[in-house]
Design a protein around this motif. Structure first.
Motif, PDB file in Angstrom:
ATOM      1  N   ALA A   1      -8.580   0.141  -3.343  1.00 12.52           N
ATOM      2  CA  ALA A   1      -9.764  -0.404  -3.938  1.00 12.52           C
ATOM      3  C   ALA A   1      -9.605  -1.916  -4.452  1.00 12.52           C
ATOM      4  N   ASP A   2      -8.386  -2.367  -4.358  1.00 10.15           N
ATOM      5  CA  ASP A   2      -8.233  -3.841  -4.860  1.00 10.15           C
ATOM      6  C   ASP A   2      -8.680  -4.922  -3.874  1.00 10.15           C
ATOM      7  N   ILE A   3      -8.186  -4.296  -2.554  1.00 13.51           N
ATOM      8  CA  ILE A   3      -8.239  -4.983  -1.352  1.00 13.51           C
ATOM      9  C   ILE A   3      -9.845  -5.082  -0.984  1.00 13.51           C
ATOM     10  N   GLY A   4     -10.498  -3.892  -1.155  1.00 18.84           N
ATOM     11  CA  GLY A   4     -11.765  -3.733  -1.267  1.00 18.84           C
ATOM     12  C   GLY A   4     -12.617  -4.807  -1.802  1.00 18.84           C
ATOM     13  N   THR A   5     -12.132  -4.885  -3.274  1.00 17.14           N
ATOM     14  CA  THR A   5     -12.743  -5.693  -4.144  1.00 17.14           C
ATOM     15  C   THR A   5     -12.628  -7.186  -3.630  1.00 17.14           C
TER      16      THR A   5
ATOM     17  N   LEU B   1       0.743  -1.205   0.050  1.00 22.73           N
ATOM     18  CA  LEU B   1      -0.076   0.067   0.013  1.00 22.73           C
ATOM     19  C   LEU B   1       0.948   1.087   0.006  1.00 22.73           C
ATOM     20  N   ALA B   2       1.984   1.161   0.597  1.00 25.50           N
ATOM     21  CA  ALA B   2       2.870   2.393   0.784  1.00 25.50           C
ATOM     22  C   ALA B   2       3.473   2.719  -0.640  1.00 25.50           C
TER      23      ALA B   2
ATOM     24  N   ASP C   1     -16.562   4.543  -4.356  1.00 27.26           N
ATOM     25  CA  ASP C   1     -15.237   5.163  -4.857  1.00 27.26           C
ATOM     26  C   ASP C   1     -14.282   5.232  -3.400  1.00 27.26           C
ATOM     27  N   PHE C   2     -12.941   4.809  -3.615  1.00 27.93           N
ATOM     28  CA  PHE C   2     -11.963   4.716  -2.885  1.00 27.93           C
ATOM     29  C   PHE C   2     -11.009   5.941  -3.523  1.00 27.93           C
ATOM     30  N   ILE C   3      -9.784   6.285  -2.672  1.00 30.92           N
ATOM     31  CA  ILE C   3      -8.925   7.213  -3.305  1.00 30.92           C
ATOM     32  C   ILE C   3      -8.490   6.844  -4.318  1.00 30.92           C
ATOM     33  N   ASP C   4      -7.838   5.441  -4.450  1.00 32.50           N
ATOM     34  CA  ASP C   4      -7.213   5.031  -5.566  1.00 32.50           C
ATOM     35  C   ASP C   4      -7.975   3.978  -6.467  1.00 32.50           C
ATOM     36  N   GLY C   5      -9.388   3.986  -6.424  1.00 27.69           N
ATOM     37  CA  GLY C   5     -10.018   3.400  -7.275  1.00 27.69           C
ATOM     38  C   GLY C   5     -11.450   3.192  -6.920  1.00 27.69           C
TER      39      GLY C   5
ATOM     40  N   MET D   1      -8.477 -13.309  -0.982  1.00 23.57           N
ATOM     41  CA  MET D   1      -7.478 -12.490  -0.468  1.00 23.57           C
ATOM     42  C   MET D   1      -5.991 -12.838  -0.713  1.00 23.57           C
ATOM     43  N   SER D   2      -5.990 -14.196  -0.785  1.00 27.59           N
ATOM     44  CA  SER D   2      -4.722 -14.758  -1.254  1.00 27.59           C
ATOM     45  C   SER D   2      -3.937 -14.412  -2.353  1.00 27.59           C
ATOM     46  N   VAL D   3      -4.698 -13.731  -3.243  1.00 26.59           N
ATOM     47  CA  VAL D   3      -4.051 -13.469  -4.666  1.00 26.59           C
ATOM     48  C   VAL D   3      -3.203 -12.255  -4.481  1.00 26.59           C
ATOM     49  N   LEU D   4      -3.510 -11.533  -3.347  1.00 26.87           N
ATOM     50  CA  LEU D   4      -2.449 -10.612  -3.052  1.00 26.87           C
ATOM     51  C   LEU D   4      -1.016 -10.978  -2.855  1.00 26.87           C
ATOM     52  N   TRP D   5      -0.897 -12.106  -2.717  1.00 24.05           N
ATOM     53  CA  TRP D   5       0.445 -12.843  -2.385  1.00 24.05           C
ATOM     54  C   TRP D   5       1.025 -13.923  -3.156  1.00 24.05           C
ATOM     55  N   ILE D   6      -0.053 -14.762  -3.756  1.00 21.65           N
ATOM     56  CA  ILE D   6       0.493 -15.796  -4.424  1.00 21.65           C
ATOM     57  C   ILE D   6      -0.511 -15.771  -5.793  1.00 21.65           C
TER      58      ILE D   6
END
Length: 368
Positions: free
Chosen positions: A46-50, A38-39, A207-211, A332-337
């Motif tokens: 927005a990706d996390i929210g989805t 995120l940083a 709407d999020f700040i980035d998506g 959520m696992s697709v954030l890492w794998i």
């Protein structure tokens, strides 16, 4: 508390519960990596929210279907491997109804009842959706639950009831045979092709700040229907005589017989409630993802078993909680794998949690 005492307690915890320590380390590492993403902008809010919303939807389907499987295990004392094909059967019956109502007068009745087998008619062409054809969708939900109930009762009366007093392995192997018979019967009738079932529904945007996170009418329908049915099961188990009888039989069948509880009535109620929830879960799963195939329930079954085991075998609330954990993990696992390993990640999380809490999240409390 002094430093020495804090160190002593931490050391004792690490020795007595090493798997809990490993789980805590894994969580910290994953959260740290997420915050770093995120940083640096590699990951968007927005990706996390989805992904969270997608995991919630998936978890609701798994949890709803898991209730029936958990009830079957706790009251009838066997793992029903035909449960996944009850899901598919409910889905096909419900979608045949939806197609028929939405397409009557616009397409051949046979093609509609076969849910557009062979590309004879498409759900998108018929404009099927919760907002565009609400009557057809509601009718499909009702029929899917009703058909799954009828199927569950018929299979129990003709196949499971004669061998109900046999050991669990006999029932389990029999349920595997029932699963294969149902699956390939559906393939024979409806075909093996995967077909689209709905038109693209309108979406609400957050709407999020980035998506932006998009939530459509089918998502909301799944959320409302699943939540209402789960609440209904809770009320039934805790506030009705039938629910108390079901809990009593799950805790001790012999004692339930002595106290005058009609075990056959409880068994019948188990199939009715579990079958109805399973059929509706199958229909809502297809409404949410928009495609239908003859082995959808079978592919979902292992995740349902994982959820039931993770929540605590025999616990209704555990099945719901386990479903949400498995659904969120798979998404959520697709954030890492890579996404191809998302299902495997769900099982890894199940194993790790069970190493920490072997009896499951709800400690295997029977029925409730």
């Amino acid at each position: 508390m002094g430093i020495a005492e804090t160190y002593s307690r931490g050391r004792r915890f690490a020795i007595e519960r090493p798997f809990a320590l490993v789980l805590a380390v894994i969580v910290v590492v994953l959260l740290g990596d997420l915050l770093r993403g995120l940083a640096t902008g590699q990951t968007q809010f927005a990706d996390i929210g989805t992904l969270v919303w997608d995991g919630l939807m998936r978890g609701l389907v798994i949890g709803l279907a898991g209730i029936g499987l958990s009830m079957t295990y706790s009251i009838l004392n066997f793992a029903n491997f035909s449960h996944g094909d009850y899901i598919t059967a409910g889905a096909f019956s419900g979608w045949a109804t939806t197609y028929l109502i939405a397409g009557l007068g616009r397409a051949d009745i046979g093609a509609l009842l076969l849910v557009g087998a062979g590309g004879s008619v498409y759900g998108g062409t018929l404009g099927i959706g919760m907002l565009s054809t609400p009557l057809a969708v509601v009718a499909g939900i009702v029929v899917s639950g009703g058909f799954a109930i009828a199927l569950s009762l018929a299979v129990d009366r003709t196949i499971f009831k004669p061998i109900r007093n046999e050991d669990g392995i006999t029932l389990l192997i029999t349920s595997v045979g029932v699963a294969f018979a149902l699956r390939y019967l559906m393939q024979f009738v409806f075909g093996s092709d995967v077909r689209g079932t709905t038109a693209q529904p309108p979406s609400l945007s957050l709407d999020f700040i980035d998506g932006t996170v998009f939530i459509n009418a089918h998502d909301i329908t799944l959320l409302v229907v699943a939540s209402a049915l789960m609440l209904g099961v809770h009320v039934l188990l805790q506030r009705t005589k039938l629910g108390k009888a079901m809990r009593a039989m799950a805790d001790n069948k012999d004692l339930a017989l002595i106290t005058g509880i009609s075990t056959e009535r409880v068994v019948r109620a188990t199939w009715i409630i579990g079958g109805g929830l399973t059929g509706v879960a199958g229909y809502m799963f297809i409404l949410w993802k928009g495609t239908l195939g003859f082995n959808d329930g079978w592919l979902l079954l292992l995740l349902i078993f994982a959820a039931v085991i993770l929540g605590g075998i025999g616990s209704i609330y555990g099945a719901i909680a386990g479903g949400l954990v498995i659904g969120l993990t798979a998404s959520m696992s697709v954030l890492w794998i890579p996404s191809a390993f998302s299902r495997a990640a769900a099982f890894v999380v199940m194993i790790v949690i069970l190493l920490v809490k072997p009896s499951g999240l709800f400690s295997g409390r029977a029925t409730a």
